[in-house]
Write an enzyme that holds these catalytic residues in place. Structure first.
Site, PDB file in Angstrom:
ATOM      1  N   HIS A 257       1.074   6.118   1.919  1.00 58.10           N
ATOM      2  CA  HIS A 257       1.840   7.016   2.789  1.00 58.10           C
ATOM      3  C   HIS A 257       3.013   7.678   2.092  1.00 58.10           C
ATOM      4  CE1 HIS A 257      -0.891   6.391   5.923  1.00 58.10           C
ATOM      5  NE2 HIS A 257      -0.641   5.099   6.023  1.00 58.10           N
TER       6      HIS A 257
ATOM      7  N   ARG B  95       3.295  18.838   1.841  1.00 58.82           N
ATOM      8  CA  ARG B  95       3.776  20.093   1.271  1.00 58.82           C
ATOM      9  C   ARG B  95       3.041  20.468  -0.027  1.00 58.82           C
ATOM     10  NH1 ARG B  95       8.740  22.012   3.294  1.00 58.82           N
ATOM     11  NH2 ARG B  95       8.501  21.770   5.524  1.00 58.82           N
TER      12      ARG B  95
ATOM     13  N   ASN C 182       0.858  -1.185   0.000  1.00 56.18           N
ATOM     14  CA  ASN C 182       0.000   0.000   0.000  1.00 56.18           C
ATOM     15  C   ASN C 182       0.904   1.248   0.000  1.00 56.18           C
ATOM     16  OD1 ASN C 182      -1.440   2.256   1.032  1.00 56.18           O
ATOM     17  ND2 ASN C 182      -3.088   0.881   1.641  1.00 56.18           N
TER      18      ASN C 182
ATOM     19  N   HIS D  71      -5.345   3.898  -2.051  1.00 56.52           N
ATOM     20  CA  HIS D  71      -6.680   4.237  -1.550  1.00 56.52           C
ATOM     21  C   HIS D  71      -7.023   5.666  -1.969  1.00 56.52           C
ATOM     22  CE1 HIS D  71      -9.447   4.430   2.299  1.00 56.52           C
ATOM     23  NE2 HIS D  71     -10.080   4.784   1.201  1.00 56.52           N
TER      24      HIS D  71
ATOM     25  N   GLU E 138      -8.296   0.724  -3.332  1.00 58.87           N
ATOM     26  CA  GLU E 138      -9.092   0.715  -2.109  1.00 58.87           C
ATOM     27  C   GLU E 138     -10.042   1.899  -2.184  1.00 58.87           C
ATOM     28  OE1 GLU E 138      -7.738   1.213   2.079  1.00 58.87           O
ATOM     29  OE2 GLU E 138      -6.299  -0.280   1.401  1.00 58.87           O
TER      30      GLU E 138
ATOM     31  N   GLU F 107     -10.920  -9.078   2.424  1.00 67.23           N
ATOM     32  CA  GLU F 107      -9.693  -8.774   3.142  1.00 67.23           C
ATOM     33  C   GLU F 107     -10.069  -8.707   4.606  1.00 67.23           C
ATOM     34  OE1 GLU F 107      -7.026  -5.746   1.617  1.00 67.23           O
ATOM     35  OE2 GLU F 107      -6.418  -5.228   3.659  1.00 67.23           O
TER      36      GLU F 107
ATOM     37  N   GLY G 132       1.070  -1.497   4.391  1.00 62.64           N
ATOM     38  CA  GLY G 132       1.475  -0.163   3.965  1.00 62.64           C
ATOM     39  C   GLY G 132       2.438   0.536   4.892  1.00 62.64           C
TER      40      GLY G 132
ATOM     41  N   THR H 257      -6.561   6.321   9.882  1.00 56.76           N
ATOM     42  CA  THR H 257      -6.507   5.397   8.756  1.00 56.76           C
ATOM     43  C   THR H 257      -7.789   4.581   8.819  1.00 56.76           C
ATOM     44  OG1 THR H 257      -5.234   3.606   7.720  1.00 56.76           O
ATOM     45  CG2 THR H 257      -5.258   3.658  10.115  1.00 56.76           C
ATOM     46  N   THR H 258      -8.003   3.673   7.863  1.00 58.97           N
ATOM     47  CA  THR H 258      -9.225   2.871   7.885  1.00 58.97           C
ATOM     48  C   THR H 258      -9.305   2.099   9.201  1.00 58.97           C
ATOM     49  OG1 THR H 258      -8.891   2.601   5.533  1.00 58.97           O
ATOM     50  CG2 THR H 258     -10.576   1.229   6.546  1.00 58.97           C
TER      51      THR H 258
ATOM     52  N   ARG I 170      -6.727  12.829   0.960  1.00 56.30           N
ATOM     53  CA  ARG I 170      -5.643  13.267   1.854  1.00 56.30           C
ATOM     54  C   ARG I 170      -4.282  12.733   1.423  1.00 56.30           C
ATOM     55  NH1 ARG I 170      -6.769   9.860   7.363  1.00 56.30           N
ATOM     56  NH2 ARG I 170      -8.735  10.991   7.271  1.00 56.30           N
ATOM     57  N   HIS I 171      -4.263  11.647   0.627  1.00 53.77           N
ATOM     58  CA  HIS I 171      -2.953  11.187   0.127  1.00 53.77           C
ATOM     59  C   HIS I 171      -2.998  10.946  -1.386  1.00 53.77           C
ATOM     60  CE1 HIS I 171      -4.984   7.479   1.254  1.00 53.77           C
ATOM     61  NE2 HIS I 171      -4.648   7.556   2.532  1.00 53.77           N
TER      62      HIS I 171
ATOM     63  N   HIS J 158      -3.971  -4.607   7.663  1.00 49.10           N
ATOM     64  CA  HIS J 158      -4.104  -3.523   8.634  1.00 49.10           C
ATOM     65  C   HIS J 158      -3.247  -3.796   9.874  1.00 49.10           C
ATOM     66  CE1 HIS J 158      -5.692   0.157  10.297  1.00 49.10           C
ATOM     67  NE2 HIS J 158      -5.578  -0.454  11.451  1.00 49.10           N
ATOM     68  N   GLY J 159      -2.331  -2.887  10.100  1.00 48.11           N
ATOM     69  CA  GLY J 159      -1.516  -2.935  11.312  1.00 48.11           C
ATOM     70  C   GLY J 159      -0.419  -3.987  11.305  1.00 48.11           C
TER      71      GLY J 159
ATOM     72  N   ARG K 116      -9.122   8.253  -1.229  1.00 44.61           N
ATOM     73  CA  ARG K 116     -10.096   8.639  -0.208  1.00 44.61           C
ATOM     74  C   ARG K 116     -10.966   9.784  -0.705  1.00 44.61           C
ATOM     75  NH1 ARG K 116      -9.154   7.170   5.351  1.00 44.61           N
ATOM     76  NH2 ARG K 116     -10.569   8.901   5.738  1.00 44.61           N
TER      77      ARG K 116
HETATM   78  N1  PXP Z   1      -5.790  -2.919   3.976  1.00 51.74           N
HETATM   79  C1  PXP Z   1      -6.717  -1.957   4.087  1.00 51.74           C
HETATM   80  C2  PXP Z   1      -8.096  -2.249   3.584  1.00 51.74           C
HETATM   81  C3  PXP Z   1      -6.403  -0.695   4.610  1.00 51.74           C
HETATM   82  O1  PXP Z   1      -7.343   0.258   4.693  1.00 51.74           O
HETATM   83  C4  PXP Z   1      -5.092  -0.438   5.024  1.00 51.74           C
HETATM   84  C5  PXP Z   1      -4.745   0.901   5.581  1.00 51.74           C
HETATM   85  O2  PXP Z   1      -4.746   1.852   4.582  1.00 51.74           O
HETATM   86  C6  PXP Z   1      -4.140  -1.466   4.874  1.00 51.74           C
HETATM   87  C7  PXP Z   1      -4.529  -2.698   4.375  1.00 51.74           C
HETATM   88  C8  PXP Z   1      -2.727  -1.258   5.244  1.00 51.74           C
HETATM   89  O3  PXP Z   1      -2.628  -1.049   6.606  1.00 51.74           O
HETATM   90  P1  PXP Z   1      -1.240  -0.624   7.222  1.00 51.74           P
HETATM   91  O4  PXP Z   1      -0.878   0.703   6.649  1.00 51.74           O
HETATM   92  O5  PXP Z   1      -1.525  -0.577   8.697  1.00 51.74           O
HETATM   93  O6  PXP Z   1      -0.251  -1.688   6.837  1.00 51.74           O
END
Ligand code: PXP
Length: 254
Positions: free
Chosen positions: A10, A18, A7, A43, A70, A151, A213, A100-101, A49-50, A191-192, A45
């Protein structure tokens, strides 16, 4: 072994700090692929924002692996996805104030709206995934409304504060994987997840792909995206389940 989706949001977060043109998430996508990513996730959004609209076509052009967009189920975003036609769309919940999500999309509560989006995207030839919590009802509903994959939200595991909660979260993931496979769904996770906590989930049979990500982009500041991606792929390979591996054994050993 499960494959890695990187992902790149970021990278764009740093750029947007900036409102300039660097670092470029498109370049990050190229580097992640060179490091062994099997999927690039971005993603778009609603608050932009990114990742922004201008990133989408260049990303699609350079991504030679799976391109996973996403997105929320907002009609304006669905229309963009239908025009862009990425390989896959992963439907996620979105709230303005969140960092974040947070958590999964409640496909049980939003069944009719999500089903309509799934139908529309699939009619465009896009694979559809739903980011959901590891609960049987959510998984079954995702299958019933036509998702190709789910997912599973791994935040319950990643954010668990005690070993007992961590093990319980791994069991919940294991149970959801079993339900999903019985429904014919392909199972992803995300996620995480970090370099430090990936081992137990990478060792669980049934996960086909992880979307990761923040930890990769954070590590990339010091070693570059290509190497940061390669290091995560290596961990997925090292901890990949063997044929005889039992989830419960893995869960209880961590
Ligand atoms: N999967 C989904 C659906 C997400 O929304 C995110 C966060 O953007 C991730 C994976 C990646 O999560 P992380 O940045 O915590 O690795």
């Amino acid at each position: 072994m499960a494959t890695l989706g990187v992902n790149i949001d970021h990278v764009a977060t740093v750029r947007q700090a900036r409102r300039t043109d660097e670092p470029d998430p498109v370049w990050a996508a190229v580097e992640a692929q060179l490091g062994g990513a099997s999927c690039i996730t971005a993603h778009l959004r609603e608050d932009r924002r990114h990742i922004t609209d201008r990133d989408l076509e260049p990303l699609k052009a350079v991504v030679r692996v799976k391109f996973n967009l996403e997105m929320s189920i907002a009609p304006s975003i669905v229309a963009i996805a239908a025009r862009l036609r990425p390989t896959q769309c992963c439907l996620v919940p979105e709230r303005r104030q969140e960092l974040t999500t947070e958590g999964g999309l409640d496909v049980v509560r939003l069944r009719r709206r999500v089903a309509a989006v799934v139908k529309k995207l699939k009619a465009c030839g896009i694979r559809v995934s739903a980011f959901i919590e590891p609960l049987a009802e959510q998984v079954e509903t995702a299958a019933e409304i036509g998702c190709d994959c789910v997912e599973l939200w791994t935040g319950g595991y990643a954010h668990a504060r005690t070993p007992q909660r961590r093990v319980a979260a791994l069991h919940a993931l294991g149970d959801a994987i079993a339900v999903g496979r019985a429904c014919g769904l392909e199972i992803h996770g995300g996620h995480g997840l970090t370099y430090r906590n990936i081992a137990p989930v990478a060792a669980m049979p049934g996960f086909v792909e992880f979307n990761i990500g923040h930890t990769i982009v954070a590590r990339a500041m010091f070693v570059g995206i290509r190497r940061a991606t390669r290091e995560m792929v290596k961990l997925l390979k090292r901890y990949a389940p063997s044929e005889s591996c039992q989830c419960s054994r893995v869960a209880s050993s961590h």
